[in-house]
Design a protein around this motif. Structure first.
Motif, PDB file in Angstrom:
ATOM      1  N   ALA A  51       0.708  -1.414  -0.194  1.00 14.85           N
ATOM      2  CA  ALA A  51       0.076  -0.035   0.149  1.00 14.85           C
ATOM      3  C   ALA A  51       0.467   1.387  -0.142  1.00 14.85           C
ATOM      4  O   ALA A  51      -0.079   2.402  -0.442  1.00 14.85           O
ATOM      5  CB  ALA A  51      -1.289  -0.139   1.454  1.00 14.85           C
ATOM      6  N   GLY A  52       2.174   1.074   0.421  1.00 14.34           N
ATOM      7  CA  GLY A  52       2.844   1.886  -0.246  1.00 14.34           C
ATOM      8  C   GLY A  52       3.414   2.734   1.028  1.00 14.34           C
ATOM      9  O   GLY A  52       4.107   4.097   1.079  1.00 14.34           O
ATOM     10  N   GLY A  53       2.825   3.175   2.201  1.00 12.91           N
ATOM     11  CA  GLY A  53       3.357   3.664   3.272  1.00 12.91           C
ATOM     12  C   GLY A  53       2.813   4.602   3.705  1.00 12.91           C
ATOM     13  O   GLY A  53       2.514   5.503   4.174  1.00 12.91           O
TER      14      GLY A  53
ATOM     15  N   GLU B 245      -7.436 -11.287  -3.685  1.00 10.66           N
ATOM     16  CA  GLU B 245      -7.256 -10.274  -4.953  1.00 10.66           C
ATOM     17  C   GLU B 245      -7.091  -9.089  -4.798  1.00 10.66           C
ATOM     18  O   GLU B 245      -6.026  -8.082  -5.531  1.00 10.66           O
ATOM     19  CB  GLU B 245      -8.282 -10.363  -5.423  1.00 10.66           C
ATOM     20  N   ALA B 246      -6.822  -8.412  -3.473  1.00  9.29           N
ATOM     21  CA  ALA B 246      -6.236  -7.181  -3.611  1.00  9.29           C
ATOM     22  C   ALA B 246      -4.836  -6.881  -4.102  1.00  9.29           C
ATOM     23  O   ALA B 246      -4.489  -5.806  -3.607  1.00  9.29           O
ATOM     24  CB  ALA B 246      -6.810  -6.191  -1.924  1.00  9.29           C
ATOM     25  N   LEU B 247      -4.259  -8.305  -2.927  1.00  6.86           N
ATOM     26  CA  LEU B 247      -2.679  -7.505  -2.730  1.00  6.86           C
ATOM     27  C   LEU B 247      -2.199  -8.041  -4.100  1.00  6.86           C
ATOM     28  O   LEU B 247      -1.149  -7.497  -4.780  1.00  6.86           O
ATOM     29  CB  LEU B 247      -1.773  -9.239  -2.019  1.00  6.86           C
TER      30      LEU B 247
ATOM     31  N   LYS C   8      -0.091  -5.220  -6.683  1.00  5.95           N
ATOM     32  CA  LYS C   8       0.893  -5.082  -7.300  1.00  5.95           C
ATOM     33  C   LYS C   8       1.027  -5.385  -8.676  1.00  5.95           C
ATOM     34  O   LYS C   8       1.930  -4.504  -9.613  1.00  5.95           O
ATOM     35  CB  LYS C   8       1.082  -6.940  -7.317  1.00  5.95           C
ATOM     36  N   ARG C   9       0.180  -5.119  -9.359  1.00  5.16           N
ATOM     37  CA  ARG C   9      -0.438  -4.596 -10.848  1.00  5.16           C
ATOM     38  C   ARG C   9       0.015  -3.280 -11.306  1.00  5.16           C
ATOM     39  O   ARG C   9       0.181  -3.004 -12.160  1.00  5.16           O
ATOM     40  CB  ARG C   9      -1.951  -5.361 -11.275  1.00  5.16           C
ATOM     41  N   GLU C  10      -1.132  -2.423  -9.968  1.00  9.28           N
ATOM     42  CA  GLU C  10      -1.512  -0.933 -10.448  1.00  9.28           C
ATOM     43  C   GLU C  10      -1.173  -0.146  -9.373  1.00  9.28           C
ATOM     44  O   GLU C  10       0.249  -0.553  -8.447  1.00  9.28           O
ATOM     45  CB  GLU C  10      -2.967  -1.041 -10.469  1.00  9.28           C
ATOM     46  N   PRO C  11      -0.559   0.930  -9.786  1.00 11.89           N
ATOM     47  CA  PRO C  11       0.010   1.594  -8.582  1.00 11.89           C
ATOM     48  C   PRO C  11      -1.100   2.058  -7.690  1.00 11.89           C
ATOM     49  O   PRO C  11      -1.991   2.293  -7.785  1.00 11.89           O
ATOM     50  CB  PRO C  11       0.213   3.508  -9.594  1.00 11.89           C
TER      51      PRO C  11
END
Length: 970
Positions: free
Chosen positions: A435-437, A459-461, A465-468
């Motif tokens: 989630a980028g902190g 699915e959320a993970l 990983k696929r999208e910013p």
């Protein structure tokens, strides 16, 4: 206080009860009054501090000294101003004696005498006491006065001779310190913060503020001028960090201001309003400007000698703040400016000289430099700053949370306090890291997974990983909005545009009238983490959600505002007013900086579908409508909510179709003629909420003409209103009645108890002496607030209030509570703050099985009844500055107790055993004589806030092995 001098040039403002004051000023001498005292009084008032002085709050014909003693008892701080002839006044000596007797916080000012002269009664003081003795004052009385003077002379205060710039500098110091002690101007900060401590420490270094153990080092004086830019991604916590710093360092400054939403307000052409807010905050009095150029000039020259703290939140470019704080040289030495922005180079324009790698560095420990000293080197560091003369410009980029903090925050929102199951553990770590902190991103993603099975987490993970993450967050937010039912979408957009930070109770009336099903809609929004309802019932959404909601509205018609459903931007509103037909607009908020006049036809007649209208300072000119006109002659036929603050003439409402109106707010109306009221109320037959706060000229109760369906009536601060109204029983649906600080109201109508729907009754600051609660009356009353009701007495009939959950009796003269208080089987909150005559609680208090919050702050209670052991649901016990002598035996095993505050209980001695308090998070024992703290090792680690005197021995016991550890307090 020199009671013989009743002529004063001080402001004539007075409060209805002396117990509303926070500070008591005691002084002697006409010259002192005319100069120093007047300036001190005005300085305190400008900082929002109520000070009792001379005869304010004393009615003609009343005995003076009892009133003055009453004011001393109810003041939080007493300031005696010792001059050479102070002791010549018996009244002044009596006042000081009373201050000591009541154990008030006393902060003396030694104006033209030294503490030694006062304490030892030398020079003029010695002669004054000889005169008193010669006039027949008894030796015992004289000795009491001398003892009081000796006691006060030893307290830390101020000596005028030590202030280089005389009265002006002394007054600034006094006002600043008093405001700090009273906690004036603190900002609300989100609870349950994660990972902020280190960041606060870094900002303090850049500001040049000495900071240790989570607190600002006292006695320091800031030098130079400093600008700090806090930058970082949206949702990373920049504003929260700035608010924490603001609350911690505010007391170091002579003026302070936190200006938020600067980008939005400048875009809405409200720069003038921002300048007025800044000036009002810094000089503590209202200011009206004619132009932004005038505002810039005023700021530039008015505050050049004032040490200020200014925080500018949500800035996009330097031009937005150029007229507010464009140059640090506009402000005095020691000033600090914090700029919050997503950009990292915005403050470069503060200086023309760029110097690399500098930062404030303390070159000696405070204990070496001595109290009040501060010296810094400018040393090379990794950050880039600007420096010009004595102005230092630093940058701080707020980085993402580290993995541990991110994981902790994720679990808070994804699990809701439940334990993390093993099969979810690795996924929780991976998702919080992906989630980028960003705190907001973590909150959104975690909330979307609450209660969901493992497959949703996987699915959320995968998507993260696929999208910013910013695209993923926007996708989640937009998806959440799109899957909402239409009614919930309307409620969300209303909240984003108009109701953020507002009590949700009132808008629910409008949403219900619009058939939006608000109970279901708000619940749906809460479950989707789009809207939160705070503890004070306020609607709150994150800034990114507010932006999302407003973007959705703008997308309805990007270039044509008159085709949008909601308008809040003043520039857009100005354009729309010129259109002949504005059928699309449903809700409009027009807030003007100053009074604006509009012809009725252009402002009202074109909005055929308007259901919500908020405006202030608006003067509508047009033909008055007759009561005989048909509905087709009136404008705004769909109006549900009218909020017209500072309405100049209420007769203007006669032009409107009021038949569907459910909320009417005319707060601060300046209308002197209320003859149209009956016609207005006759038309508003469906009205549910009537708010008439601060309507100074309202001299007759509106109850007699109010529609029978009315549910909420707010008459707070209608200062000349004589009574509530005899016909209140006809308002059979009334749920809430607020007559706070209607000081002339002495009685409640006899039949008010027959209102079967009444749940909330607020009578604070009135002159009501008694309320009778016969059995069967007030059947649904849940909230009774009667703070500052000086003459109020409670009868045993209060035990009949079986539904009461909240009872506040702060600042009353109650000496004891009726034993029937134990019959309040639903009571959850009992507040008795500053009840200076309350010396004990009845044994029946233990029967309050649902009680969660008990506040006895500043009461004279010296023990708790044994029956408190039965308060199994008690969560918070507040007893600071009471006379309690030992740690109460009865509370030692209350397993749900989370917070105990005994700070300032100087009579509290012995040991404090909290081994049985499994849920305790906060324990405050500073300024007590507790010698030993006994706690389990586990319990000690659970304490989030523990404050003790340094000499307290902490005995930590390992319950499983029987071992114990000893350590010093802190």
């Amino acid at each position: 206080m020199d009671v013989c001098n009743n002529q004063s040039s001080l402001p004539s403002t007075r409060w209805p009860n002396v117990n509303l004051n926070e500070v008591f000023l005691s002084f002697r001498g006409t010259d002192l009054r005319r100069n120093f005292i007047q300036c001190l009084y005005e300085g305190l008032a400008a900082s929002g501090i109520y000070a009792f002085i001379d005869h304010q709050g004393i009615e003609i014909g009343e005995e003076i000294m009892p009133k003055i003693f009453e004011a001393i008892r109810h003041s939080k701080i007493c300031i005696p101003i010792f001059s050479k002839d102070f002791a010549s006044s018996k009244s002044c000596l009596k006042e000081v004696e009373k201050m000591v007797e009541c154990q008030r916080t006393i902060m003396p000012i030694f104006y033209d005498v030294s503490p030694e002269v006062v304490g030892k009664q030398q020079e003029s003081y010695q002669q004054s006491f000889c005169n008193h003795a010669a006039q027949g004052v008894s030796p015992a009385t004289v000795n009491n006065w001398k003892d009081a003077l000796r006691s006060v002379s030893r307290k830390l205060g101020w000596e005028l001779e030590k202030f280089q710039h005389g009265d002006h500098e002394l007054i600034k110091e006094v006002v600043s310190k008093v405001g700090q002690l009273l906690g004036k101007g603190k900002l609300d900060v989100t609870k349950h913060l994660v990972g902020m401590d280190g960041r606060v420490q870094e900002i303090m270094k850049k500001l040049g503020v000495l900071y240790a153990n989570g607190e600002v080092v006292e006695g320091q004086t800031l030098t130079g001028k400093c600008v700090v830019e806090i930058s970082g991604l949206s949702g990373i916590g920049k504003s929260t960090l700035a608010k924490i710093v603001y609350n911690k360092i505010q007391h170091l400054f002579e003026g302070w201001s936190f200006l938020n939403d600067i980008h939005e307000k400048v875009e809405a052409k409200r720069l003038l309003s921002l300048q007025e807010d800044l000036i009002n905050d810094l000089q503590k009095k209202r200011c009206t400007l004619r132009s932004s150029a005038e505002g810039t000039a005023f700021i530039k020259y008015k505050f050049r000698n004032l040490r200020v703290l200014i925080i500018l939140d949500d800035v996009c470019d330097f031009g937005q703040i150029d007229s507010l704080a464009g140059d640090p040289s506009w402000f005095g030495p020691g000033s600090r400016i914090i700029v919050i922005s997503m950009r990292s180079n915005l403050v470069d324009k503060y200086s023309q000289v760029l110097v690399e790698n500098y930062e404030f560095q303390q070159n000696a420990h405070p204990s070496v430099l001595g109290p009040g000293s501060q010296r810094f080197d400018i040393s090379r560091r990794s950050s880039v700053i600007n420096i010009c003369d004595d102005i230092l410009v630093a940058k701080y980029e707020l980085k993402q949370m580290n993995d541990d903090d991110a994981f902790q925050l994720f679990c808070m929102y994804a699990l809701g306090g439940k334990p993390l199951q093993e099969e979810f553990s690795s996924l929780a770590r991976a998702i919080s890291s992906a989630a980028g902190g960003l705190p907001f991103v973590i909150q959104v993603v975690a909330s979307s997974l609450y209660g969901k099975p493992l497959k949703f987490w996987e699915e959320a993970l995968d998507r993260l990983k696929r999208e910013p993450f910013n695209r993923e967050v926007k996708r989640i937010l937009k998806w959440r909005y799109e899957v909402l039912e239409d009614n919930a979408q309307q409620i969300f957009l209303d909240t984003a545009c108009f109701f953020m930070g507002k009590d949700k109770t009132i808008p629910c009336y409008m949403w219900e009238a619009c058939k939006y099903d608000p109970c279901r809609g708000v619940d749906e929004l809460h479950n989707m983490s789009l809207v939160e309802v705070k503890e004070n019932n306020e609607l709150w959404i994150h800034n990114q959600l507010k932006v999302l909601g407003r973007e959705i509205v703008k997308e309805e018609s990007p270039r044509k505002p008159f085709k949008r459903s909601r308008l809040w931007n003043q520039e857009d509103i100005e354009q729309v007013l010129n259109k002949k037909k504005v059928n699309a607009v449903e809700a409009l908020s027009a807030t003007f900086d100053n009074s604006r006049s509009f012809p009725e036809r252009s402002f009202f007649r074109n909005f055929s579908n308007l259901r919500y209208l908020r405006m202030n300072h608006a003067i509508i000119k047009g033909n008055k409508q007759s009561a005989k006109n048909s509905r087709e002659d009136f404008v705004l036929p769909r109006l549900k909510w009218l909020e017209w603050q500072r309405c100049h003439k209420i007769s203007s409402l006669l032009a409107l179709d009021l038949s569907d109106l459910v909320v009417l707010d005319l707060s601060w109306s300046t209308s002197r003629a209320w003859r149209s009221w009956r016609q207005i109320m006759k038309r508003a037959k469906n009205l549910k909420v009537l708010i008439l706060k601060d309507c100074y000229w309202l001299a007759e109760s509106p109850v007699s003409h109010a529609p029978v369906n009315l549910e909420r009536l707010n008459l707070e601060h209608c200062s000349i209103l004589p009574d509530v109204g005899r016909l209140i029983s006809k308002l059979r649906n009334l749920v809430s009645l607020n007559i706070k600080f209607c000081s002339l109201v002495k009685d409640l109508p006899e039949d008010i108890g027959s209102l079967e729907a009444l749940k909330e009754l607020y009578i604070d600051g009135t002159s009501i002496k008694a309320i009778d609660f016969p059995e069967g009356s007030y059947g649904k009353l849940e909230i009774l607030s009667a703070c500052n009701c000086k003459y109020l007495s409670l009868s045993n009939s209060i035990g009949n209030l079986k539904s009461l959950s909240y009872l506040a009796l702060d600042d009353t003269e109650l000496s004891e509570l009726p034993c029937t208080i134990g019959l309040l089987e639903s009571l959850q909150t009992l507040s008795l703050r500053n009840c200076r005559s309350l010396w004990k609680l009845p044994d029946s208090i233990g029967s309050l099985k649902e009680l969660q919050f008990l506040d006895l702050s500043d009461a004279v209670v010296d023990e708790l009844p044994v029956s408190v052991k039965d308060l199994r649901n008690l969560k918070e016990l507040k007893m600071p500055r009471t006379f309690i002598r030992e740690f109460p035996e009865g509370i030692k095993n209350l397993e749900r107790l989370e917070e105990i505050d005994f700070s300032g209980c100087k009579s509290l001695t012995g040991e404090c055993n909290i081994m049985g308090l499994a849920s305790l998070r906060v324990l405050l024992l500073v300024r007590t004589d507790i010698s030993q703290l006994i706690v389990t090792v586990c319990g000690y680690s659970n304490l989030q806030n523990l404050r003790l005197e340094k000499n307290v021995l902490i005995l930590k016991i390992e319950t499983t092995k029987g071992a114990c550890q000893r350590s010093n307090g802190y």
